[in-house]
Design an enzyme around this catalytic site. Structure first.
Site, mmCIF file in Angstrom:
data_model
loop_
_atom_site.group_PDB
_atom_site.id
_atom_site.type_symbol
_atom_site.label_atom_id
_atom_site.label_comp_id
_atom_site.label_asym_id
_atom_site.label_seq_id
_atom_site.Cartn_x
_atom_site.Cartn_y
_atom_site.Cartn_z
ATOM 1 N N SER A 108 0.815 -1.214 0.000
ATOM 2 C CA SER A 108 0.000 0.000 0.000
ATOM 3 C C SER A 108 0.850 1.267 0.000
ATOM 4 O O SER A 108 0.346 2.359 -0.281
ATOM 5 C CB SER A 108 -0.937 0.018 1.211
ATOM 6 O OG SER A 108 -0.204 -0.134 2.411
ATOM 7 N N ASP A 140 -7.778 4.440 20.200
ATOM 8 C CA ASP A 140 -9.009 4.450 19.412
ATOM 9 C C ASP A 140 -9.188 5.842 18.786
ATOM 10 O O ASP A 140 -9.167 6.848 19.503
ATOM 11 C CB ASP A 140 -10.183 4.115 20.331
ATOM 12 C CG ASP A 140 -11.512 4.017 19.601
ATOM 13 O OD1 ASP A 140 -11.583 4.383 18.406
ATOM 14 O OD2 ASP A 140 -12.491 3.568 20.223
ATOM 15 N N GLY A 183 2.020 0.236 8.958
ATOM 16 C CA GLY A 183 2.889 1.401 8.973
ATOM 17 C C GLY A 183 3.502 1.802 7.648
ATOM 18 O O GLY A 183 4.406 2.631 7.625
ATOM 19 N N SER A 184 3.036 1.254 6.531
ATOM 20 C CA SER A 184 3.654 1.588 5.240
ATOM 21 C C SER A 184 3.442 3.058 4.871
ATOM 22 O O SER A 184 4.349 3.699 4.337
ATOM 23 C CB SER A 184 3.106 0.682 4.135
ATOM 24 O OG SER A 184 1.714 0.839 3.990
ATOM 25 N N TRP A 185 2.255 3.607 5.164
ATOM 26 C CA TRP A 185 2.024 5.022 4.847
ATOM 27 C C TRP A 185 2.884 5.916 5.744
ATOM 28 O O TRP A 185 3.386 6.944 5.298
ATOM 29 C CB TRP A 185 0.539 5.355 4.980
ATOM 30 C CG TRP A 185 -0.245 4.975 3.753
ATOM 31 C CD1 TRP A 185 0.055 3.990 2.866
ATOM 32 C CD2 TRP A 185 -1.441 5.589 3.264
ATOM 33 N NE1 TRP A 185 -0.879 3.938 1.861
ATOM 34 C CE2 TRP A 185 -1.803 4.900 2.079
ATOM 35 C CE3 TRP A 185 -2.240 6.628 3.705
ATOM 36 C CZ2 TRP A 185 -2.941 5.243 1.335
ATOM 37 C CZ3 TRP A 185 -3.381 6.968 2.972
ATOM 38 C CH2 TRP A 185 -3.720 6.292 1.799
ATOM 39 N N LYS A 205 -9.296 5.807 2.321
ATOM 40 C CA LYS A 205 -9.730 4.709 1.463
ATOM 41 C C LYS A 205 -11.248 4.621 1.464
ATOM 42 O O LYS A 205 -11.894 4.780 2.508
ATOM 43 C CB LYS A 205 -9.135 3.395 1.952
ATOM 44 C CG LYS A 205 -9.561 2.174 1.132
ATOM 45 C CD LYS A 205 -9.051 0.877 1.719
ATOM 46 C CE LYS A 205 -7.556 0.777 1.617
ATOM 47 N NZ LYS A 205 -7.044 -0.538 2.076
ATOM 48 N N ASP A 218 -3.227 3.841 15.755
ATOM 49 C CA ASP A 218 -3.906 2.581 15.456
ATOM 50 C C ASP A 218 -4.158 1.825 16.754
ATOM 51 O O ASP A 218 -3.426 2.001 17.733
ATOM 52 C CB ASP A 218 -3.058 1.721 14.513
ATOM 53 C CG ASP A 218 -3.899 0.675 13.774
ATOM 54 O OD1 ASP A 218 -4.067 0.804 12.555
ATOM 55 O OD2 ASP A 218 -4.391 -0.269 14.421
ATOM 56 N N ASP A 256 -5.674 4.809 5.662
ATOM 57 C CA ASP A 256 -5.739 3.662 4.755
ATOM 58 C C ASP A 256 -6.469 2.512 5.434
ATOM 59 O O ASP A 256 -6.337 1.360 5.030
ATOM 60 C CB ASP A 256 -4.314 3.236 4.352
ATOM 61 C CG ASP A 256 -4.301 2.195 3.239
ATOM 62 O OD1 ASP A 256 -5.197 2.249 2.375
ATOM 63 O OD2 ASP A 256 -3.403 1.329 3.239
#
Length: 293
Positions: free
Chosen positions: A25, A89, A53-55, A154, A73, A114
């Site tokens: 992603s 949250d 954690g890719s973004w 998204k 997250d 995302d």
């Protein structure tokens, strides 16, 4: 990114492994930025539903070192350089305060998400749950985004998606539905790119655990979905977001695959797989600890 499923044959998956991204992603956000210049002149960024954690990786590598990046997250995340991770949250008021504390009380320049639910295959249900997740992210966004800021999330494109486009168009100058080339063409997934945040006059957003998404936006006058006894056409125009495909047409086809040599080198994941909320229930069922009541 799993090691034993069909995704190992996905070209973006392999490229992400080779380049050190935590998930494929990452290329989606990179292609969105190529199209819309999302990273220009921003120093305070929030990545919602960030795991694995890719973004956040993309943001860390593309923003200036003095930028403040906050990743939020419910799942734990392996640390990333120059990224502050909050396990919390996104609907809780304390989460908002923790983010603002990271920014020294200043508003965010850019908020992205995302996040997506565990899909069931029932498209109407999946689209509804995803829409609720977007509204939860939007609630937090309206509380911390500066005027003129940007929001990216998204979406699952369904038959009622134009309602969301219409609601967002009240809050942003420009709303665009974008499909990065890294997003599989066979998927309903796309990304809503909202540019130029404009707070609603006379409305002050406030997070409250006891308030639903619909109640949160009461007073903002951005419209809502309802059922009428008599269906009549009125003069109100429904907003339609333009659709844009992002990414170089010469780049990798997201639906293309290739054969993988069984003797090829495999790389261990940097981030542990996320644990679904119902994992404990599955373990209890497997051990016979769940009983019908």
């Amino acid at each position: 990114m799993g090691r034993t499923n069909k995704d190992k044959r996905d070209l973006y998956y392999r490229r992400a492994k080779e380049e050190g991204w935590r998930a494929r992603s990452a290329f989606k956000l990179l292609q969105l930025n190529d199209q819309f210049n999302l990273f220009d002149n921003i120093t305070r960024v929030v990545d919602l539903c960030a795991a694995p954690g890719s973004w956040s990786q993309v943001l860390s590598k593309n923003l200036s070192p003095d930028s403040t990046i906050v990743a939020v997250d419910l799942q734990p995340m392996t640390p990333i350089d120059n990224v502050t991770t909050i396990q919390a949250d996104i609907t809780h008021p304390k989460t908002l305060q923790r983010i603002l504390d990271c920014f020294g009380g200043e508003p965010a320049d850019f908020v992205c998400s995302d996040g997506a639910p565990d899909v069931t295959g029932l498209h109407d249900l999946d689209e509804y749950i995803q829409a609720q997740l977007i509204l939860s992210a939007l609630q937090l966004t309206t509380c911390l985004l500066k005027p003129g800021g940007s929001f990216v999330a998204k979406i699952f494109r369904g038959r009622d998606i134009d309602l969301l486009y219409s609601q967002l168009s009240y809050l942003f100058d420009k709303v665009i539905c974008a499909k990065p080339r890294a997003s599989r063409g066979t998927s309903l997934e796309a990304f809503i790119v909202c540019l130029g945040y404009k707070p609603r006059e006379g409305w002050t957003p406030k997070l409250d655990l006891g308030v639903s998404s619909e109640e949160f936006f009461d007073g903002s006058n951005i419209g809502k979905q309802g059922t009428m006894e008599v269906y009549e056409l009125d003069e109100e125009e429904r907003k339609i977001a333009p659709f844009i495909a992002c990414g170089d047409i010469n780049d990798i086809d997201s639906d293309a695959t290739y054969s993988l040599d069984v003797s090829s080198l495999t790389l261990d994941p940097v981030q542990k797989p996320t644990a679904p909320p119902y994992k404990k229930a599955l373990e209890m069922k497997r051990n016979g600890e769940l009983q019908r009541r």
